[in-house]
Motif scaffolding. Structure first.
Motif, short mmCIF file in Angstrom:
data_model
loop_
_atom_site.label_atom_id
_atom_site.label_comp_id
_atom_site.label_asym_id
_atom_site.label_seq_id
_atom_site.Cartn_x
_atom_site.Cartn_y
_atom_site.Cartn_z
N GLY A 8 0.82 -1.21 0.00
CA GLY A 8 0.00 0.00 0.00
C GLY A 8 0.85 1.26 0.00
O GLY A 8 1.92 1.30 0.61
N SER A 9 0.38 2.29 -0.67
CA SER A 9 1.18 3.52 -0.85
C SER A 9 1.57 4.16 0.47
O SER A 9 2.69 4.65 0.64
CB SER A 9 0.41 4.51 -1.72
N ASN A 10 0.65 4.19 1.44
CA ASN A 10 0.97 4.78 2.74
C ASN A 10 2.00 3.94 3.50
O ASN A 10 2.93 4.46 4.11
CB ASN A 10 -0.29 4.95 3.58
N LEU A 11 1.82 2.63 3.45
CA LEU A 11 2.73 1.74 4.17
C LEU A 11 4.13 1.77 3.55
O LEU A 11 5.13 1.70 4.27
CB LEU A 11 2.19 0.31 4.16
N LYS A 12 4.19 1.86 2.25
CA LYS A 12 5.49 1.79 1.58
C LYS A 12 6.46 2.84 2.10
O LYS A 12 7.64 2.56 2.35
CB LYS A 12 5.31 1.95 0.07
N LYS A 13 5.97 4.05 2.31
CA LYS A 13 6.83 5.12 2.83
C LYS A 13 7.21 4.86 4.28
O LYS A 13 8.34 5.07 4.70
CB LYS A 13 6.10 6.46 2.69
N ARG A 14 6.27 4.34 5.06
CA ARG A 14 6.52 4.14 6.49
C ARG A 14 7.53 3.04 6.76
O ARG A 14 8.10 2.97 7.85
CB ARG A 14 5.21 3.82 7.21
N LEU A 15 7.72 2.15 5.81
CA LEU A 15 8.66 1.05 6.01
C LEU A 15 10.11 1.47 5.89
O LEU A 15 11.01 0.72 6.29
CB LEU A 15 8.37 -0.08 5.01
N GLU A 16 10.37 2.65 5.36
CA GLU A 16 11.75 3.10 5.22
C GLU A 16 12.43 3.22 6.59
O GLU A 16 11.84 3.71 7.56
CB GLU A 16 11.81 4.45 4.50
N ASN A 17 13.66 2.73 6.65
CA ASN A 17 14.46 2.79 7.88
C ASN A 17 13.76 2.11 9.07
O ASN A 17 13.77 2.61 10.19
CB ASN A 17 14.82 4.24 8.23
N THR A 18 13.15 0.99 8.78
CA THR A 18 12.56 0.18 9.86
C THR A 18 13.31 -1.15 9.94
O THR A 18 13.82 -1.66 8.94
CB THR A 18 11.06 -0.08 9.64
N VAL A 19 13.37 -1.70 11.12
CA VAL A 19 14.14 -2.91 11.35
C VAL A 19 13.30 -4.14 11.00
O VAL A 19 12.08 -4.16 11.22
CB VAL A 19 14.63 -2.99 12.81
N THR A 20 13.94 -5.16 10.44
CA THR A 20 13.26 -6.42 10.13
C THR A 20 13.72 -7.53 11.06
O THR A 20 12.92 -8.32 11.55
CB THR A 20 13.51 -6.81 8.66
N PHE A 21 15.04 -7.58 11.33
CA PHE A 21 15.59 -8.57 12.25
C PHE A 21 16.65 -7.89 13.12
O PHE A 21 17.54 -7.22 12.59
CB PHE A 21 16.23 -9.74 11.49
N ALA A 22 16.53 -8.05 14.43
CA ALA A 22 17.47 -7.39 15.35
C ALA A 22 17.82 -8.33 16.49
O ALA A 22 17.07 -9.26 16.81
CB ALA A 22 16.86 -6.10 15.89
N VAL A 23 18.97 -8.06 17.10
CA VAL A 23 19.43 -8.85 18.25
C VAL A 23 19.67 -7.90 19.42
O VAL A 23 20.42 -6.93 19.29
CB VAL A 23 20.73 -9.60 17.93
N GLU A 24 19.01 -8.16 20.54
CA GLU A 24 19.24 -7.35 21.74
C GLU A 24 19.91 -8.21 22.81
O GLU A 24 19.40 -9.29 23.17
CB GLU A 24 17.93 -6.79 22.27
N GLN A 25 21.05 -7.72 23.30
CA GLN A 25 21.74 -8.39 24.40
C GLN A 25 21.10 -7.93 25.71
O GLN A 25 20.91 -6.74 25.92
CB GLN A 25 23.22 -8.04 24.40
N LYS A 26 20.74 -8.89 26.55
CA LYS A 26 20.13 -8.54 27.84
C LYS A 26 20.71 -9.48 28.89
O LYS A 26 20.48 -10.70 28.82
CB LYS A 26 18.62 -8.67 27.76
N GLY A 27 21.45 -8.90 29.82
CA GLY A 27 22.13 -9.75 30.80
C GLY A 27 23.12 -10.64 30.06
O GLY A 27 23.89 -10.18 29.23
N SER A 28 23.06 -11.93 30.33
CA SER A 28 23.94 -12.89 29.65
C SER A 28 23.28 -13.50 28.42
O SER A 28 23.89 -14.35 27.75
CB SER A 28 24.33 -14.01 30.62
N GLY A 29 22.04 -13.10 28.13
CA GLY A 29 21.30 -13.71 27.03
C GLY A 29 20.93 -12.74 25.93
O GLY A 29 21.41 -11.60 25.89
N GLN A 30 20.08 -13.19 25.03
CA GLN A 30 19.67 -12.37 23.89
C GLN A 30 18.19 -12.58 23.57
O GLN A 30 17.61 -13.63 23.85
CB GLN A 30 20.44 -12.75 22.61
N VAL A 31 17.62 -11.53 22.98
CA VAL A 31 16.32 -11.64 22.34
C VAL A 31 16.54 -11.33 20.86
O VAL A 31 17.15 -10.32 20.51
CB VAL A 31 15.29 -10.65 22.91
N ILE A 32 16.08 -12.22 20.01
CA ILE A 32 16.17 -11.99 18.56
C ILE A 32 14.78 -11.61 18.08
O ILE A 32 13.83 -12.40 18.17
CB ILE A 32 16.68 -13.24 17.84
#
Length: 833
Positions: free
Chosen positions: A782-806
């Motif tokens: 969709g035209s509105n969504l297409k613009k909003r997707l710019e510079n958005t994350v698709t896959f990320a890794v967050e380190q928390k304590g000794s572990g991670q959330v993907i």
């Protein structure tokens, strides 16, 4: 003597007719209660036993061990000549080089029932259709069968059909309960729609990920019918649907196929008009996505058709909104009438169907429909799975056996480029019998005539497999070979370590096998060179010194790696360039101990994709626990939790358990809506807007849309709503090649986006894969969504304590065919630490 023999044959025939029973005569409560699957098989067995108009052809087994069956129905003379008829059909269409013995031409129609298990009237009607076709008292069907071969698959999904039917019988009493509050209208999770692994088999025709589909398609491609009818049910309050289908229709669908749709629609409408039954055509059910039971046959020359009867959620009987009661018998009757009309129309249009079918393949070879005539996929570890997919679909291909300079469209760059064809590159030509299907699967852009599509709108295999690929507008002349040539192993004096490139599914299966056998493995995090062996990030190294308990190290490793032909032996840990094997850039991998959550808060399909990945794609142990039993789980027994897409409603206590698990070194892989568990929670960085300006901009856009909507007509509201949606499009992503989540993916990652969910690039996390500004995309967004997707994350890794959330905004395991997604998930499971 001859007279006595004739009398005997007559008596035998009358005896057989007397024994031949209709479903209502053979099955108790037929049309009043769902049939057990073993009863369905028993019914067809008695038809085969008591009629020479039908033959049984089993073609496999389901994951739960139930039989998969087809039945050929025609005159006894045709059935005796069945193999000649099949071979002649293929030969005359140019699909086989084997010239058969002379035989007459027949129309071939394949009837598929119950690909969705909780649509039971389909399988129930298959019995009735089969009976009417061979019923000695039905003179009309005997006339149709003179020139027609009917192939019936009465239940494509026996496991789902049995799950639904067994449940319905368990909760049913003596009386029906048409009111919606009764439990027979409230099917429990995961429901019977999907197969054993909760896959939707009606999305699997082209990809053939599931065992039922793979086994069926071997037989289907041996027959290549001219007409295919796919029999379904939909919401119980809907009128009956039959062709013609809705837009969008793929450009490659021919006028003759459309003409038959119209003919079948007119014929079926007459039958329904005579009974006063409600129906509709040309709405909802389109012919675009290539992996449906109507589109896949269509792209293989047949007239593919979907038939839909209202009935999902109806149980044995249900009160509709118009006050009428819809019974199981009603649904069977409607299906029987519609499907028999399809057989009748096929018999009536036999000569035209045969002519059009043969012309379809002749025209597609001589006049390719797409923009490109040759597709080239550069040599990669992922090509092994691509070759399997092409082989299953009987798409011809070869491998280059020389080097040649060429120019063509680059899928990854989305523009024309010069490139070099090299030995072992995979070549697919459109000049082949399966020309149309080839071009449908490889064309970079599919023309979408209407954005109101029922399914995903892009699927190009080069993006799904994540391999550098090119499309060339002309046929190319180049020396080819049938198989990839592997270079010989380097000579060595001693074994110091084994090297395994991380380049596809086979690599993940090898690592799975090594972990299961408690063999220590390291993974490279930086590039290095060892006497002719170039090591890239993600590649595996198994050191002899890490495995002192393996007394037969070399022999064991040769067995473990026999499915990975490109492994090498390293005889010294001293690097020619880069770090030595003892450096910290070769961390020891920890074997995952995996927990996968299931239950009513989880999308059954997405859960099934994760389960199938663990069970079948990489063959690695996984413990599955229903969410309602989460409090009984001893989290210390696991180090990895998979949260498939779902609507998790964790209590504060359960969230704290998850926090503790992560802080103590656990890894959580959260997919799709499972990210909501962590969104805007203290201690986590996941938030829709990384900065206040993003929130302000979003509100301004929402306000503008609301103001614009004041001028929308009622008719335009639905289409206007599409501006913020995506049904399934391919989206370009930038990757951080140094992040373990990205190892082996290539220079970029093309993701299948099926949700409008988006998060601005996150602060305090590793934004490993994200959608850049001015990104490339394929399919409808969709035209509105297409613009909003710019510079958005698709896959990320967050380190928390000794572990991670993907965090996985998109599902990399989508329908199992997104091969680069399978590798990405393998990275998350095995390499992120």
């Amino acid at each position: 003597m001859k007279k006595l023999f004739s009398v005997f044959i007559l008596l035998l025939s009358l005896t057989l007719q007397a024994q031949l029973k209709s479903p209502a005569e053979f099955l108790p409560n037929y049309g009043k209660q769902v049939t057990y699957y073993y009863q369905l098989e028993s019914y067809f067995a008695q038809l085969v036993q008591n009629s020479d108009y039908i033959q049984h052809k089993p073609y496999g087994q389901t994951s739960e061990g139930r039989g998969l069956n087809t039945y050929y129905i025609s005159t006894p003379q045709n059935l005796k000549d069945l193999e000649n008829i099949r071979q002649n059909h293929l030969y005359q269409a140019g699909l086989s080089d084997s010239k058969p013995a002379a035989t007459s031409d027949k129309a071939i129609i394949w009837l598929s029932f119950n690909v969705h298990g909780n649509e039971p009237a389909a399988a129930e009607s298959a019995m009735n259709v089969a009976f009417e076709l061979i019923n000695p008292d039905n003179a009309a069907t005997k006339e149709w069968l003179q020139n027609t071969i009917v192939i019936i698959d009465p239940c494509l999904n026996p496991d789902g059909f049995s799950r639904y039917g067994n449940w319905l019988r368990t909760v049913s009493g003596k009386d029906t309960h048409p009111g919606l509050n009764d439990r027979e209208h409230m099917e429990p999770w995961p429901g019977g729609r999907q197969n054993h692994y909760a896959y939707d088999l009606n999305r699997d025709w082209a990809w053939q990920v599931q065992p039922e589909t793979r086994q069926r398609m071997l037989l289907y491609n041996d027959w290549m019918p001219m007409v295919h009818v796919d029999v379904h049910e939909m919401g119980y309050d809907e009128p009956y649907f039959f062709p013609p289908p809705a837009e969008p229709m793929h450009d490659f669908i021919t006028q003759s196929q459309k003409d038959f749709h119209t003919a079948i629609g007119e014929m079926t409408a007459k039958k329904f008009d005579a009974q006063g039954w409600s129906y509709y055509t040309r709405e909802v059910f389109d012919l675009f996505y290539p992996s449906y039971g109507d589109t896949y046959p269509t792209f293989n020359g047949a007239v593919g058709m979907t038939y839909e009867q209202g009935g999902i959620g109806a149980g044995r009987a249900v009160q509709m909104s118009n006050g009428g009661i819809l019974t199981l018998q009603d649904r069977i009757t409607h299906h029987t009438t519609a499907v028999l009309t399809a057989v009748e129309t096929t018999a009536w249009q036999k000569d035209k169907l045969i002519k059009n079918f043969r012309a379809y393949f002749k025209d597609s070879r001589e006049h390719p429909k797409g923009k490109y005539e040759t597709y080239i996929v550069k040599n990669s570890g992922k090509n092994e799975e691509l070759a399997k997919l092409l082989t299953r679909n009987k798409i011809q291909f070869a491998y280059a056996n020389e080097t040649k300079k060429l120019s063509g469209y680059s899928y990854q760059a989305d523009k024309d480029k010069d490139f070099t064809l090299e030995p072992n590159d995979l070549i697919v030509s459109a000049n082949q019998p399966k020309a149309v299907l080839t071009q449908v699967l490889f064309e970079p852009v599919q023309h979408l005539s209407d954005s109101l599509s029922y399914d995903i709108t892009a699927w190009a295999l080069p993006h799904a497999f994540g391999v550098e690929s090119y499309a060339v507008k002309r046929a190319i002349q180049v020396s080819t070979k049938k198989e990839v040539s592997y270079k010989g192993k380097f000579e060595y004096e001693r074994v110091y370590a084994y090297y395994v490139p991380w380049n596809g599914r086979a690599s993940a299966r090898v690592l799975s096998l090594l972990h299961k056998n408690k063999i220590n493995v390291r993974s490279a995090t930086k590039a290095a060179l060892y006497r002719g062996i170039k090591v890239s990030p993600g590649d595996l190294v198994i050191l002899k010194g890490d495995n002192p308990n393996l007394t037969e190290f070399e022999q064991t490793m040769n067995v473990m790696l026999e499915g990975k032909r490109d492994f090498e032996i390293i005889e010294s840990g001293f690097a020619v360039s880069g770090a030595d094997l003892g450096a910290e850039s070769y961390p020891l991998l920890k074997a995952p101990k995996v927990l996968l959550l299931s239950g009513s808060d989880v999308s059954a399909t997405d859960f099934g994709q994760a389960w199938f990945y663990m069970d079948e794609i990489i063959d690695y142990p996984v413990s599955i626990v229903d969410i309602q039993n989460l409090k009984r789980v001893e989290f210390s027994e696991f180090n990895t939790i998979i949260l498939a897409d779902g609507w998790y409603d964790f209590s504060d206590t359960e969230k704290m358990q998850l926090d503790t698990f992560i802080n103590n070194g656990g890894k959580v892989i959260a997919i799709g809506s499972a990210l909501n568990i962590f969104e805007d929670r203290t201690g986590y960085s996941l938030t829709k807007f990384a900065e206040e300006t993003g929130k302000v901009t979003e509100k301004e856009l929402d306000d503008k849309e609301s103001l614009d909507a004041r001028f929308f007509t009622t008719e335009s509201m639905l289409r206007r709503g599409l501006s913020g949606s995506v049904s399934g499009a391919i989206v370009e992503n930038v990757i951080d090649a140094s992040n373990p989540l990205c190892y082996g993916l290539g220079s970029s990652y093309f993701s299948m986006k099926t949700s409008s969910a988006s998060y601005q690039l996150l602060k305090g996390v590793q934004n490993a894969i994200y959608i850049p500004a001015k990104y490339k995309s394929f399919g409808f967004i969709g035209s509105n969504l297409k613009k909003r997707l710019e510079n958005t994350v698709t896959f990320a890794v967050e380190q928390k304590g000794s572990g991670q959330v993907i965090y996985m905004v998109d599902n990399p395991l989508f329908r199992g065919f997104w091969e680069n997604g399978n590798l990405l998930f393998s990275n998350a499971l095995f390499l992120v630490h």
